[in-house]
Design a protein around this motif. Structure first.
Motif, PDB file in Angstrom:
ATOM      1  N   GLN A   1      -7.661  -4.049  -3.419  1.00 53.47           N
ATOM      2  CA  GLN A   1      -6.658  -3.525  -4.440  1.00 53.47           C
ATOM      3  C   GLN A   1      -5.104  -3.893  -4.078  1.00 53.47           C
ATOM      4  O   GLN A   1      -4.456  -4.378  -4.940  1.00 53.47           O
TER       5      GLN A   1
ATOM      6  N   GLU B   1      -9.162  -0.843   4.990  1.00 54.56           N
ATOM      7  CA  GLU B   1      -8.666   0.065   4.547  1.00 54.56           C
ATOM      8  C   GLU B   1      -7.071   0.495   4.876  1.00 54.56           C
ATOM      9  O   GLU B   1      -7.152   0.429   5.868  1.00 54.56           O
TER      10      GLU B   1
ATOM     11  N   LYS C   1      -6.131   6.780   0.730  1.00 54.68           N
ATOM     12  CA  LYS C   1      -6.383   5.345   1.148  1.00 54.68           C
ATOM     13  C   LYS C   1      -6.910   4.652  -0.110  1.00 54.68           C
ATOM     14  O   LYS C   1      -7.287   4.922  -1.207  1.00 54.68           O
ATOM     15  N   ILE C   2      -6.654   3.360   0.056  1.00 55.26           N
ATOM     16  CA  ILE C   2      -6.919   2.017  -0.894  1.00 55.26           C
ATOM     17  C   ILE C   2      -7.528   1.214  -0.037  1.00 55.26           C
ATOM     18  O   ILE C   2      -7.383   0.662   1.063  1.00 55.26           O
ATOM     19  N   PRO C   3      -8.473   0.263  -0.660  1.00 57.99           N
ATOM     20  CA  PRO C   3      -9.115  -1.049   0.040  1.00 57.99           C
ATOM     21  C   PRO C   3      -8.104  -2.189   0.110  1.00 57.99           C
ATOM     22  O   PRO C   3      -7.225  -2.219  -0.648  1.00 57.99           O
ATOM     23  N   PHE C   4      -8.489  -3.010   1.025  1.00 54.45           N
ATOM     24  CA  PHE C   4      -7.604  -4.107   0.768  1.00 54.45           C
ATOM     25  C   PHE C   4      -7.774  -4.900  -0.239  1.00 54.45           C
ATOM     26  O   PHE C   4      -6.742  -5.539  -0.577  1.00 54.45           O
TER      27      PHE C   4
ATOM     28  N   ASN D   1     -10.462  -1.307   9.213  1.00 51.55           N
ATOM     29  CA  ASN D   1     -11.655  -1.532   8.620  1.00 51.55           C
ATOM     30  C   ASN D   1     -11.616  -1.919   7.062  1.00 51.55           C
ATOM     31  O   ASN D   1     -12.534  -1.246   6.445  1.00 51.55           O
TER      32      ASN D   1
ATOM     33  N   THR E   1      -4.654   3.662   4.748  1.00 51.06           N
ATOM     34  CA  THR E   1      -4.660   4.997   4.847  1.00 51.06           C
ATOM     35  C   THR E   1      -3.293   5.657   5.057  1.00 51.06           C
ATOM     36  O   THR E   1      -2.415   4.894   5.726  1.00 51.06           O
TER      37      THR E   1
ATOM     38  N   PHE F   1      -3.965   0.797   9.018  1.00 49.58           N
ATOM     39  CA  PHE F   1      -4.643  -0.214   8.310  1.00 49.58           C
ATOM     40  C   PHE F   1      -6.018  -0.308   9.483  1.00 49.58           C
ATOM     41  O   PHE F   1      -5.868  -0.657  10.512  1.00 49.58           O
TER      42      PHE F   1
ATOM     43  N   ALA G   1       0.829  -1.132   0.043  1.00 47.61           N
ATOM     44  CA  ALA G   1       0.083   0.079   0.000  1.00 47.61           C
ATOM     45  C   ALA G   1       0.816   1.261   0.014  1.00 47.61           C
ATOM     46  O   ALA G   1       0.377   2.191  -0.704  1.00 47.61           O
TER      47      ALA G   1
END
Length: 812
Positions: free
Chosen positions: A609, A595, A604-607, A593, A597, A591, A578
């Protein structure tokens, strides 16, 4: 991540329905007996009808000619070619000499030692053909005297010797504590309470009988054993290294869905080895499915202790010292964990919840002509709790104190607490459990309920039990020093797939505890993904890294902790990915929830991705990281976990018939962090049923002269039914475990540990006005009626005359 942080995550403490229940309730489960292999034949075992006999000859001539017979094997076929079934825990005598370890052959060699002992295995094309041929196997026996009762073994009466290696039938003598210091306290104590009691033998009876299929491939020289077992890796290790001498990597053990175990499916059994070995001899796949009558005879039994206990107190009822002597029945042979049950898992729990400064315990273990005795739900902890909580209530009555009051006066209040019997409790709140239980049980209204019961011409009694349990046997180095012949760690592997879904591979195993749901909740909570995106795989040595299986309420506290350690590694690597994607330092990545950040920014990017990037590394720090997002971790606990609680039972007794009715039952437990309260409640319900079943109904009885099993079916061995119980009142207190990342403590055995003494204490409380001062389980109607007539309880729970008439009841 600390336990307190973890308990606040989504999905933790959520009563999710079990993921696995759909397939179970719709008939889509995959149990061992559901498996049918090509070229499959069937095995039936010829079992000894005698408790003790020399095998003079075995004639298989006629049986071998019968239709469909593929092969017949007996002791002469395996003698000198393999080892015996191993015992996994070495116990030493006080002088340092090791326990006696007679060989336990997979088929009897020259002698049988209990009714049901394995004499021969018949393999045929169908089960019916195998049964017919087994009846044609002619065995000539020279019957010997049988030694059945552990009390008789301890008295060393008669000349019966089961094993040449143990001429006096004693396996070991084991002690814990400072005898001189304890004896000195007793000489000056203001009051001494004494108690003799029996912890009755039980037969586990899971819904699914034991099943095994042995398979062999000539092309690869590989073996596969499908088996209903709680720890397939341990099964494979014991079978290959100690019995068959096979390379471990050439044997695969698969334990699919398991329909209950309660400890009885932890062990390496003779049938499993016979099928695996014979599969190569015959080049056939061989299945064996136990009939219920075989389960009664040959599944490892539980409990069977005879004990004397004494408590020294000051004038105010404060405990000063306790001393205990126990004679433990091991049965005819040593089973996998049998030697640890009356020692490490029993004596070390005799401090209970109390600040008794000095404790001394002696344990004598004996061989008898009965089925092997080993771990059964609780394994040593129920035996310790029953003795201690019966003794504590007796102390209360003799000191004219309430059962609650004497417990509160002696509760441990400061943690960590070092007991005088080796264990150190890290946390707990015993007063909180007691207080909550009293409120939930409406103890203040007991006097009114008692008056109403007496107005109906019946008796009412109330009984308390404040138990503590040690779960997740640990750590390996300490256990090894105490005799364990295996590690006690657990393994967890996390495989994150490119789409962000996850497969968990765990060395733990489920036989009804709901691991596929609970473990999925742990992973989903940690990664911030839906629970349905997590699959859990267990029970296959060909797919799962080496693990120790499920027993001793260890799965979430040890297996779950291993999964958490693997998730730590996943998070560490994922943060680096990330950071690369967001052009930041990985030290600045947070990290939560699901995401990632960058601290102090809105980036932020989601898990998902990050997971995709790990497998499609077009924009990836290949110079620093390998592709992929899979991690494995092992967890070896630094201590046991210590669930505890207080149970309160109220019974009504019919004066005319002696029938005991459990009218109210309250259980307040401290399980630390609870992942899924619905599953925990189900586990407590099941444990309570088994514990109350022991207290009121269940009793395994052998004929003391012949060694025949008198309670060999459900007609004679009374299993509890739903109608035997009231609506249980349950609640919890939470003091998280301080040394595992989840803060969990284990819940699977608690109900079976705390309930038997609560029930019997209530029965004794009700019978006290009639002069009944003592009573051993089970409190069946005829036994209670007899005690009321005599003003004292019958002493011998194994009296043959009590077998059919008092233990069983007709099937519905």
């Amino acid at each position: 991540m600390g336990a307190s942080d973890f308990s606040n995550l989504p999905h933790i403490g959520e009563a999710l329905r079990r993921k696995e229940d759909y397939r179970f309730l719709t008939g889509a489960g995959n149990y061992t007996d559901d498996i049918t292999l090509a070229n499959q034949s069937h095995a039936v075992f010829v079992r000894s009808p005698h408790a003790h006999a020399v095998i003079k000859s075995i004639d298989i001539a006629e049986a071998s000619k019968m239709p469909g017979v593929v092969g017949i094997f007996s002791g002469k076929d395996i003698e000198g070619k393999m080892g015996g079934l191993p015992c996994g825990w070495l116990i030493n005598n006080p002088d340092g000499t090791p326990m006696k370890e007679p060989m336990h052959p997979i088929l009897a060699i020259k002698k049988v030692r209990y009714v049901g002992d394995h004499v021969a295995m018949v393999v045929a094309e169908t089960v019916e053909q195998a049964k017919n041929a087994a009846e044609a196997v002619m065995v000539d026996y020279e019957v010997l005297p049988a030694l059945v009762s552990v009390a008789d073994a301890a008295k060393k009466t008669g000349s019966t010797t089961l094993h040449d290696e143990a001429p006096d039938n004693q396996c070991y003598r084991w002690v814990l504590g400072d005898k001189a210091a304890v004896d000195n306290v007793f000489t000056t104590a203001a009051h001494i309470t004494k108690l003799d009691l029996v912890n009755n033998r039980l037969i586990p009876n899971p819904i699914e009988p034991r099943v095994a299929i042995g398979s062999y491939s000539r092309g690869t020289d590989d073996y596969t054993l499908y088996v209903s077992n709680q720890n397939p890796h341990v099964e494979r290790l014991l079978m290959t290294a100690f019995v068959l001498g096979l390379p471990e990597h050439k044997v695969r053990v698969i334990a699919p869905d398991v329909g209950g175990g309660f400890g009885s499916k932890i062990f390496l059994y003779a049938e499993d080895v016979c099928l695996t070995w014979a599969a190569k001899q015959l080049n056939r796949n061989i299945k064996w499915t136990a009939e219920r009558s075989e389960c009664f005879l040959s599944d490892a039994h539980g409990r069977d202790h005879v004990s004397h206990a004494e408590m020294a107190m000051d004038k105010d009822g404060k405990f000063l010292a306790m001393r205990v002597h126990t004679d433990a029945n091991l049965g005819a042979y040593l089973s996998t964990f049998s030697t640890a049950v009356p020692t490490i898992l029993y004596a070390t729990l005799l401090a209970g919840q109390y600040t008794t400064p000095q404790i001394y315990v002696e344990v004598d273990a004996w061989f008898t002509n009965t089925a092997p005795v080993d771990a059964y739900r609780g394994a040593g902890r129920p035996e310790a709790t029953y003795l201690l909580e019966r003794l504590v209530s007796r102390c209360a009555w003799e000191m004219n104190l309430g059962q609650d009051e004497i417990r509160k006066r002696n509760f441990i209040t400061t943690f960590p607490y070092q007991t005088p019997v080796a264990l150190q409790y890290d946390t707990g709140d015993f007063h909180a459990c007691m207080d909550k239980a009293r409120v939930l049980a409406d103890v203040e209204g007991y006097a009114q309920r008692k008056s109403a019961t007496e107005a109906k011409g019946k008796l009412r009694g109330i009984g308390y039990s404040s138990y503590i349990e040690a779960c997740g046997i640990a750590p390996s180095n300490i256990a090894g020093a105490l005799g364990a012949r295996a590690g006690l760690f657990e393994c967890g592997e996390i495989r994150v797939h490119p789409t962000g879904s996850v497969t968990v591979f765990t060395g733990s195993h489920s036989h009804g505890q709901g691991h596929e749901t609970t473990f999925a909740q742990v992973v989903a909570a940690r990664l911030g993904i839906p629970v349905d995106n997590v699959d859990v795989v267990h029970g296959d040595t060909g797919r799962v890294p080496f693990g120790m299986g499920t027993y001793g309420s260890r799965s979430i506290s040890v297996g779950g902790a291993a999964i958490m350690k693997a998730l730590d590694k996943i998070e560490t690597k994922a943060k680096k990915i990330a950071a690369h994607l967001m052009e930041a330092s990985d030290a600045d990545i947070e990290f939560a929830n699901g995401e990632f950040t960058v601290k102090g920014t809105d980036k932020k990017i989601p898990f998902g991705q990050v997971a995709l990037t790990a497998y499609v590394p077009h924009n990836y720090p290949l110079d620093k990281l390998e592709p992929g997002l899979n991690e494995t971790a092992f967890y070896d606990p630094t201590n046991f976990t210590f669930p505890g609680g207080t149970y309160i039972c109220e019974v009504e007794i019919d004066k005319q018939t002696g029938e005991v009715k459990v009218d109210r039952f309250t259980a307040v437990d401290d399980f630390g962090t609870i992942i899924n309260p619905m599953i925990v409640e189900g586990q407590v319900h099941g444990g309570l049923v088994q514990g109350i079943g022991q207290a009121l109904l269940e009793n395994c009885v052998y004929d003391n002269e012949t060694g025949q099993l008198l309670t060999g079916s459900f007609m004679d061995y009374a299993m509890p039914r739903a109608g035997d119980f009231p609506q249980f009142k349950l609640d919890t207190v939470c003091t998280p475990c301080t040394h595992n990342p989840l803060g969990t403590k284990g819940c699977g055995e608690a109900g079976a540990i705390g309930s038997p003494p609560a029930v019997i204490n209530a029965v004794l409380d009700a019978l006290a006005p009639l002069g009944v001062k003592d009573f051993d389980m089970p409190a069946s109607s005829s036994r209670v009626w007899e005690a009321m007539q005599k003003g004292s309880a019958p002493q011998d729970v194994q009296a043959p005359s009590l077998a059919a008439s008092t233990q069983g009841r007709p099937a519905p």
